[in-house]
Design a protein around this motif. Sequence first.
Motif: not given
Lengths: 262, 211, 211
Positions: A166-168, B107-110, B170-172, B201-202
């Motif tokens: 994701x960082x990439x 990260x972007x769901x849905x 919980x994703x950073x 972001x998350x």
Amino acid sequence: MAQTDDWIQRSSAADRLAEEALIIDVEGFEGPLDLLLTLSRTQKVDLRRISVLQLAEQYLKFVNRVVALRIELAADYLVMAAWLAYLKSRLLLPPEPGEAGPSAEDLAAHLAFQLERLSAMRDVAARLMARDQRGRNFFARGQPEAASIHRALRYDASLLDLMRAYARIRTRDDFRPYAFDREHVFTMEQALDRMRGLMGYMGAWSDLTSYLPEGWATSPTRRRSATAAHFAAVLEMAKRGQVELKQSEIFAPLLMRAKGEV
Amino acid sequence: MDPAELSLFSAPPMGEQERMVEAVLFASSEPVTLFDLQRRMPQGCDPAEALAHLRRRYEGRGVHLVQIGPAFAFRTAPDLGHLMLKETVETRKLSRAAIETLAIVAYHQPVTRAEIEEIRGVAVSRGTVDQLLELNWIRLGRRRMTPGRPVTFVVTETFLDHFGLESARDLPGLKELRAAGLLDSRPLPDMTAAPDEDDSAPSDQSDLFED
Amino acid sequence: MDPAELSLFSAPPMGEQERMVEAVLFASSEPVTLFDLQRRMPQGCDPAEALAHLRRRYEGRGVHLVQIGPAFAFRTAPDLGHLMLKETVETRKLSRAAIETLAIVAYHQPVTRAEIEEIRGVAVSRGTVDQLLELNWIRLGRRRMTPGRPVTFVVTETFLDHFGLESARDLPGLKELRAAGLLDSRPLPDMTAAPDEDDSAPSDQSDLFED
């Protein structure tokens, strides 16, 4: 410093030498807390019984000497010095009646706690590293057996992989070049193509701007882009010997005509 | 007393020698020769005898001490080979395309396929999505209420389980990724410009594409 | 006879189960979980009991049966490490900062980056955390439920395996540190006097190491 010397018991030659060494080695410390911990060792008491006042004195004296020797000190050392100077004054003066906030003793106790905790973490870190370690003291099976015809494929990825991916992507986004609004941009390649087609129709000297394509001469943005593109295109053509250019003075209209034998 | 004699006297007891041989054979990545054992063990040891003891000790056990040419090794008892079948699960890293696609879904769901492609900047192959579906790390979410009603993808419980997450929230965030050293330390011109986007972001991304 | 009873009767004798566990653990260089053992062995088996027998059997031998978190593995006895020079892997020497950071994560987990910095009194460099993540000795834990929801770090099973620990509770000196209050989170007495603000910090030792 006379007052300070009253405070610290007469130090032995060895202690003084140790202090000198500290000054020379100021780079070797990992910040003020590390330095304080080292200084506290000279008190030769249990960290729980340490005299924070005495420690503050030692630290301030140390910082003063380092500064006197014109050795650059990182800002956090100076911040700590200021804080300890404040703490020292609070510890020495009787508390103001009705004073808000934590007492000087609380602050001193907290500093002692921090030192004790850092020292304890260093001790356990050393104990941890002194443990038997895999690949050094004990070993796993060197020849795991996997001789089987049955072979299942399992895909794996760690959270770290996921985050790196994701960082990439996100980093790539940051570097993605600014995307032009292509609608209002006329490229030199387009202009070159166009002018080549028009060359056959060129007669006498005529103004470059009269060659701008339809719909590109009115809006300032489009006009600017198309003019620049066509200018670059005819320069290129002049270089190839296909057209002739002339301009009577700076900012005068640029005139062009096809060169004799085309 | 000459040194040879001294070391002979100081040779460890046979029980100890047996332990040594056992450990060496266990840890070695290849069968070990008698000569090699001799070389590794203290002077005066008798690895051949230790081997004989050890071989008897493992008789009838789940692993046997076997001789392979001039060398020795532990091997699974042949009658238990069937238990090893699952040992050969081969773990393979996900392809870069798959892990990136998975990250975007997480990260972007849905998120729709078109959106994944927009974020990655390249087309997402059917195989990639299928693989993630098969792993049960992503599944189909609700259809997007936009023209064409495209399907969306979301991550599954299995995904959360595998990555040790309680929820996709919980994703950073990007800022934390950077703090953890997972991003290049090259200065990024844009980063300061959109700080809050980084952070949220998350969490807030669920409605990022909702319109 | 109901099916449960049937499978109970058909389970192999304990000696046989012991052999099976022995074979499976011997064949794998990485720890095998109880669940995995159960799955591989015939129905009605009791791998936990077989493990207990097996552990006793290997006491004092050249290889030991050790527990690593929820999993089990054979490892050579530490006192014989000197015989294994050939197998020794040269590990990258950790910096002092990395070692201290590792210890802080192990003893204070789950712990945030800010807390690590508080304890060490200096900023934690990216490289340090990155190195520990690379080694797979620490990983991201649950987010702290405080403003900003910072990520936390915890140690991994690879860490336990590497240092021969059954669980994080077996860290050397852990009890003493806890008894001395050195694992409590004790924020700096606030000059502006807001006493109970930092309640939810890691002081809650009840769920320490639960992860």
